[in-house]
Design an enzyme around this catalytic site. Structure first.
Site, PDB file in Angstrom:
ATOM      1  N   ARG A 335      43.102  49.027  29.551  1.00  0.00           N
ATOM      2  CA  ARG A 335      41.851  48.406  29.134  1.00  0.00           C
ATOM      3  C   ARG A 335      40.734  49.404  29.422  1.00  0.00           C
ATOM      4  NH1 ARG A 335      42.268  44.082  33.978  1.00  0.00           N
ATOM      5  NH2 ARG A 335      42.118  45.563  35.670  1.00  0.00           N
ATOM      6  N   SER A 778      -1.217  40.968  21.836  1.00  0.00           N
ATOM      7  CA  SER A 778      -0.216  41.242  22.859  1.00  0.00           C
ATOM      8  C   SER A 778       0.292  39.901  23.352  1.00  0.00           C
ATOM      9  CB  SER A 778      -0.833  42.039  24.008  1.00  0.00           C
ATOM     10  OG  SER A 778       0.136  42.231  25.010  1.00  0.00           O
ATOM     11  N   CYS A 845       3.592  41.768  26.684  1.00  0.00           N
ATOM     12  CA  CYS A 845       3.316  42.284  28.022  1.00  0.00           C
ATOM     13  C   CYS A 845       3.766  41.310  29.106  1.00  0.00           C
ATOM     14  CB  CYS A 845       1.841  42.634  28.182  1.00  0.00           C
ATOM     15  SG  CYS A 845       0.771  41.201  28.017  1.00  0.00           S
TER      16      CYS A 845
HETATM   17  P1  ADP Z   1      45.684  41.082  36.475  1.00  0.00           P
HETATM   18  O1  ADP Z   1      45.067  40.491  35.268  1.00  0.00           O
HETATM   19  O2  ADP Z   1      45.241  40.460  37.728  1.00  0.00           O
HETATM   20  O3  ADP Z   1      45.608  42.567  36.472  1.00  0.00           O
HETATM   21  P2  ADP Z   1      48.418  41.331  35.587  1.00  0.00           P
HETATM   22  O4  ADP Z   1      48.894  40.355  34.609  1.00  0.00           O
HETATM   23  O5  ADP Z   1      48.074  42.668  35.091  1.00  0.00           O
HETATM   24  O6  ADP Z   1      47.236  40.689  36.410  1.00  0.00           O
HETATM   25  O7  ADP Z   1      49.545  41.432  36.678  1.00  0.00           O
HETATM   26  C1  ADP Z   1      49.335  42.030  37.905  1.00  0.00           C
HETATM   27  C2  ADP Z   1      50.390  43.062  38.183  1.00  0.00           C
HETATM   28  O8  ADP Z   1      51.681  42.501  38.088  1.00  0.00           O
HETATM   29  C3  ADP Z   1      50.399  44.198  37.189  1.00  0.00           C
HETATM   30  O9  ADP Z   1      49.536  45.183  37.580  1.00  0.00           O
HETATM   31  C4  ADP Z   1      51.814  44.693  37.263  1.00  0.00           C
HETATM   32  O10 ADP Z   1      51.928  45.685  38.255  1.00  0.00           O
HETATM   33  C5  ADP Z   1      52.582  43.488  37.654  1.00  0.00           C
HETATM   34  N1  ADP Z   1      53.315  43.028  36.487  1.00  0.00           N
HETATM   35  C6  ADP Z   1      52.909  42.184  35.518  1.00  0.00           C
HETATM   36  N2  ADP Z   1      53.856  42.055  34.591  1.00  0.00           N
HETATM   37  C7  ADP Z   1      54.891  42.828  34.966  1.00  0.00           C
HETATM   38  C8  ADP Z   1      56.163  43.126  34.400  1.00  0.00           C
HETATM   39  N3  ADP Z   1      56.554  42.596  33.253  1.00  0.00           N
HETATM   40  N4  ADP Z   1      56.953  43.964  35.074  1.00  0.00           N
HETATM   41  C9  ADP Z   1      56.548  44.509  36.222  1.00  0.00           C
HETATM   42  N5  ADP Z   1      55.376  44.282  36.801  1.00  0.00           N
HETATM   43  C10 ADP Z   1      54.543  43.452  36.183  1.00  0.00           C
HETATM   44 MG    MG Z   2      46.500  43.824  35.511  1.00  0.00          MG
END
Ligand code: ADP
Ligand code: MG
Ligand code: MG
Length: 890
Positions: A335, A778, A845
């Site tokens: 992101r 103004s 203003c």
């Molecule tokens: P947040 O929105 O709080 O970042 P996430 O959905 O990204 O939450 O989940 C938090 C963490 O869980 C991720 O950073 C990742 O490390 C772990 N995680 C989520 N999905 C998986 C997955 N499919 N396999 C392994 N780790 C996961």
């Molecule tokens: Mg995350």
């Protein structure tokens, strides 16, 4: 056929944020571009909204579509959900359109039960790993889905670890034991037997993610950031990959550039043999990404290539999450990275120079308010040298802050409510601490890096933060902080100072000083000595190239005027003359003038004030050489200049050599039921024309003197609180007559304008008539808002916050211009005014002139300029540029 509620990652892309949420669109886009992402699918935000619309019930067809998508994933990866011989485990992750870091919940390892657990152990030949996954699943599911207080589980974990062991030291048997204890806690707390059926688990987890959209954390967060409740969250169901399979496995978080400084370097942290949440929550101290380069060079190489690729692909800094399972890299999230104001500007400028984005994109990327961070005070280096240094951590959020130590977020919120300055100090922060973080001057943590929750939130709030101060040992129970390796013990309530630029924490209140940018602007530092200033001024010069709206400042003194000009103000939009009346002994003459019974006495008193006012104006004209200066004639009710207590009245009477009873009677006679609608504004000059006359003479003589010295003056005389053109005509006649007299007397021809404030609704309604006399308008939007709403600004504090809290009003109309109501008057007045006088100059203003959304509105209705406080000029410059860019949506 029911609506499509579920999209495979292979069906989505980056443009589908609204429907899939940011996380869903991100994993889909990565999948599309060939980045290794564990397969999965996204349940749409529309499904979430429909869930609420139906009184918290799954929309029709949702569950069936979920099962179908799950089948596709099973076929793709060759594992089966709930199948002990080769179990597929999934994560269930939330993700709204706007990223709300840590505000919503994620369940990992879903699909485990007694049988699949055995299968997992057998298949991986790693019982300890399977047991660890199992206890994590029960812990997360218990907390997030079943609502059990997470601390109960953590307590069990801490007991089991004892003093010297980490979670990785726990054996398989111990972990299994812990899992059983967790189940018992859940049963005791909720009365629920832990669900063994994976499909039941899945259904419950999806429900929990939907529900978390309306949970307190999420609602609080949206309120602060003004994110609408109607967006809904997506739900991502994704095959689990495991960072906790041993020392060749890891999990981490990274930014493609440093989010605090903007430096172009891959910045991140990871933990070996761990799962997702561990890094952000600071379970163990993570390692810097540079270590990964040594430990797993090939994975590091692949990772850094993917990271750079994603940055180029999105043309912005990416905040990515990854997991390494037995040496294989998986990307879990990407992101746009949140960053501090400084980093935002530096990154924007750098990316333009790298040819990655154009200047327009750069300007869109920085929120105007963020520029404020360049102006935050910093710790005075001299004072810092003598101060006691307590600890050093990562500089994570801008500025410097002093406050009393508070260890508990609820207490931080409560104390700050009472006006105390507090600093929240925690081992690490968690999403449920958010309200306390918002309330604090600064956030200080013992654990975690720039990717930790504390740092993420601080960046977003633009709040001072130092994180990962490893030397701080916090004892919540005792309310103390021991500084490692020293005898120093701090207590809750002690003062500390946190430096968000250097990362130092000091004992006591250490003096602060003005920001680097301000020092440069004031000439106390050379521009070339400040990198910050270089980026700041380059960026703002681009804003100036784009914007059409002028930006002026409200300034009453030469000092303010100078500051305003240095920040780029193109004139003064409001110079309030009454402020000059209070200075030094002038107030005596002003009071004499007010108390005077005859016009002659009044003139005598005014004659004493006149040369002083003239001097003030000369000072301002000098500073503003070449630029317009709008001067408003006397505005406030006269009683504001007189004392009110008996003793003060007596003292003053004595000083003035008059009878105290007489003075008291005068004060009484000026008392009004409704001063804001009373004897003020042009009404003063109408009753006492000699006041306007004196002010006009002071202005024009000052202008003539300056002009004779080669200074370019452009005075604009502004009459306040006009409701009918006749008021303006009468005051204007005085101004024009005096102007002619002074020009004749000095032989200087002065180029000036005569205009009015538009702040009474009637003036807006009759603007066409008013423009027959006024050469400029103004908008005094403070008064205009007050009178349009019929809400006294001085009394609104009692009820207005409740309006905003309960969303009767979106914003406080005294902060953000009410475009729908007050804005209509502004628009109408501009149109009507220009119908009479096409070249009518228009500006604003009121306080709104420095508020980004209001500035953009002013641009749209075609004002010539906005005028705001000197320190907000830079914000207005950027907002004005963005207003132009918003018109050209490309
Ligand atoms: P947040 O929105 O709080 O970042 P996430 O959905 O990204 O939450 O989940 C938090 C963490 O869980 C991720 O950073 C990742 O490390 C772990 N995680 C989520 N999905 C998986 C997955 N499919 N396999 C392994 N780790 C996961
Ligand atoms: Mg995350
Ligand atoms: Mg006013």
């Amino acid at each position: 056929m029911s609506k499509k509620w579920v999209y495979l990652f292979t069906e989505g892309n980056a443009s589908m944020r609204d429907l899939l949420g940011g996380k869903g669109a991100g994993v889909a886009e990565m999948t599309r571009t060939g980045v290794p992402v564990p397969p999965g699918f996204t349940i749409t935000t529309e499904a979430c909204n429909e869930y609420y619309a139906r009184g918290r019930q799954f929309p029709e067809g949702l569950w069936e579509q979920t099962l179908e998508a799950l089948k596709v994933i099973e076929a793709q990866v060759g594992k089966k959900f709930g199948d002990p011989s080769n179990p597929l485990l999934v994560s269930v992750r939330s993700g709204a359109r706007e990223s709300m870091p840590g505000m919503m919940d994620t369940v990992l390892n879903l699909g485990l039960n007694k049988e699949t657990l055995e299968g997992l152990a057998r298949l991986t030949d790693n019982r300890r790993f399977a047991a660890d996954a199992y206890r994590r699943f029960i812990q997360l599911f218990g907390k997030i889905v079943l609502g059990v207080d997470g601390e109960k589980f953590e307590h069990v974990m801490n007991e089991a670890k004892g003093k010297d062991r980490q979670d990785t030291d726990l054996t398989a048997d111990e972990l299994m034991q812990i899992a059983e204890t967790f189940k018992t806690i859940i049963k005791e707390d909720t009365g629920i037997d832990f669900p063994e059926d994976p499909y039941e688990q899945l259904r419950m987890a999806i429900t929990a993610v939907f529900n978390s959209w309306m949970g307190r954390r999420a609602v609080d967060y949206r309120r602060v950031y003004k994110i609408p409740d109607t967006l809904g969250t997506g739900v991502n169901v994704q095959m689990m990959v495991f960072g906790n399979m041993g020392n060749d496995s890891a999990t981490g978080v990274a930014f493609t550039r440093n989010p605090a400084t903007g430096e172009d370097e891959l910045y991140g942290e990871y933990l070996v043999n761990a799962q997702g949440e561990d890094v952000v929550a600071g379970i163990r101290t993570p390692k810097p990404l540079s270590k990964l380069r040594e430990e797993m060079p090939e994975v590091y190489q692949q990772f850094s290539e993917i990271a750079k690729m994603l940055e180029r692909h999105y043309k912005d800094v990416q905040d990515v999450e990854f997991t390494i399972e037995r040496g294989k890299l998986w990307m879990l999230q990407t992101r746009n990275g949140k960053r501090t104001g400084m980093a935002a500007v530096k990154i924007a400028v750098d990316m333009v120079n790298e040819g990655l984005i154009d200047k327009r994109t750069a300007l869109r990327r920085v929120q105007p308010e963020m520029l404020n961070q360049f102006l935050f005070p910093i710790v005075n280096p001299g004072a810092a040298e003598h101060a006691t240094r307590l600890a050093h951590g990562l500089a994570a959020g801008p500025g410097a802050a002093q406050g009393r130590i508070v260890l508990d977020p609820d207490e931080a919120a409560a104390r700050s409510e009472q006006g105390e300055r507090v600093i929240l100090v925690r081992t690490e922060t968690a999403p449920e601490d958010f309200h306390g973080m918002v309330a604090s001057q600064a956030i200080l943590t013992a654990r975690g890096g720039l990717t930790s929750h504390a740092a993420v939130v601080a960046r977003q709030l633009g709040k001072c933060c130092v994180c990962g101060c490893g030397d701080l040992e916090i004892d919540y129970k005792a309310g103390t902080i021991h500084v490692h390796g020293t005898d120093t013990v701090l207590k809750a309530g002690d003062w500390i100072t946190v430096d968000g630029h250097s990362g130092w924490v000091y004992a006591g209140q250490v003096e602060t000083q003005e920001a680097e940018v301000i020092q440069v602007i004031r000439g106390q530092m050379k521009p070339e000595e400040s990198r910050l200033y270089g980026y700041f001024s380059t960026f703002l010069s681009w804003a100036d190239e784009v914007r059409r709206l002028g930006v002026r400042a409200n300034a009453d003194t030469p000092t303010d005027a100078r500051t305003a000009r240095l920040f780029g103000a193109e004139g003064i939009g409001l110079c309030r003359t009454e402020h000059m009346f209070f200075e030094g002994d002038r107030i005596d003459a002003v009071r004499e003038m007010i108390v005077a019974d005859t016009a002659e006495d009044r003139r005598k008193a005014l004659a004493k004030i006149e040369p002083l006012q003239q001097g003030d104006f000369e000072g301002i004209f000098e500073v503003m050489d070449g630029l317009p200066v709008t001067i408003r004639t006397l505005d406030p009710p006269l009683h504001e200049f007189l004392p009110h207590g008996d003793r003060e009245i007596e003292e003053l009477a004595h000083k003035m050599g008059i009878n105290p009873a007489q003075l008291k009677a005068k004060v009484e006679s000026l008392r009004e039921a409704n001063p804001m609608l009373g004897f003020r504004g042009c009404r003063l000059g109408i009753e006492y024309p000699e006041i306007t006359e004196m002010q006009a003479r002071a202005i024009f003589r000052a202008a003539a003197n300056c002009q004779a010295r080669g200074i370019h003056v452009h005075p604009e005389i502004m009459i306040p609180l006009v409701g009918d053109v006749s008021e303006l005509r009468m005051q204007g006649d005085i101004v024009r007559r005096v102007a002619d007299e002074v020009m004749a007397e000095t032989g200087q021809k002065i180029d000036y304008l005569l205009g009015t404030m538009i702040e009474v609704p009637r003036a807006a309604l009759t603007a066409d008539k008013i423009a027959t006399v006024a050469e400029f308008f103004s908008f005094g939007t403070n008064d205009l808002t007050q009178m349009t709403f019929g809400m006294s600004r001085d009394d609104a504090g009692r009820f207005l916050p409740a309006y905003v809290e309960s969303k009767l009003l979106k914003d406080d109309p005294f902060e953000v211009l009410d475009q729908e109501g007050v804005g209509q008057l502004v628009r109408m007045a501009v149109e009507r005014g220009r119908s009479t006088r096409p070249d009518l100059k228009t500006g604003i203003c009121g306080e709104h002139g420095g508020e980004p959304e209001s500035v953009k509105f002013c641009h749209r209705v075609g004002l010539n300029y906005v005028s705001c406080s000197p320190y907000r000029v830079v914000i207005a410059r950027l907002a004005a540029a963005q207003a132009v860019l918003e018109e050209q949506k490309d």
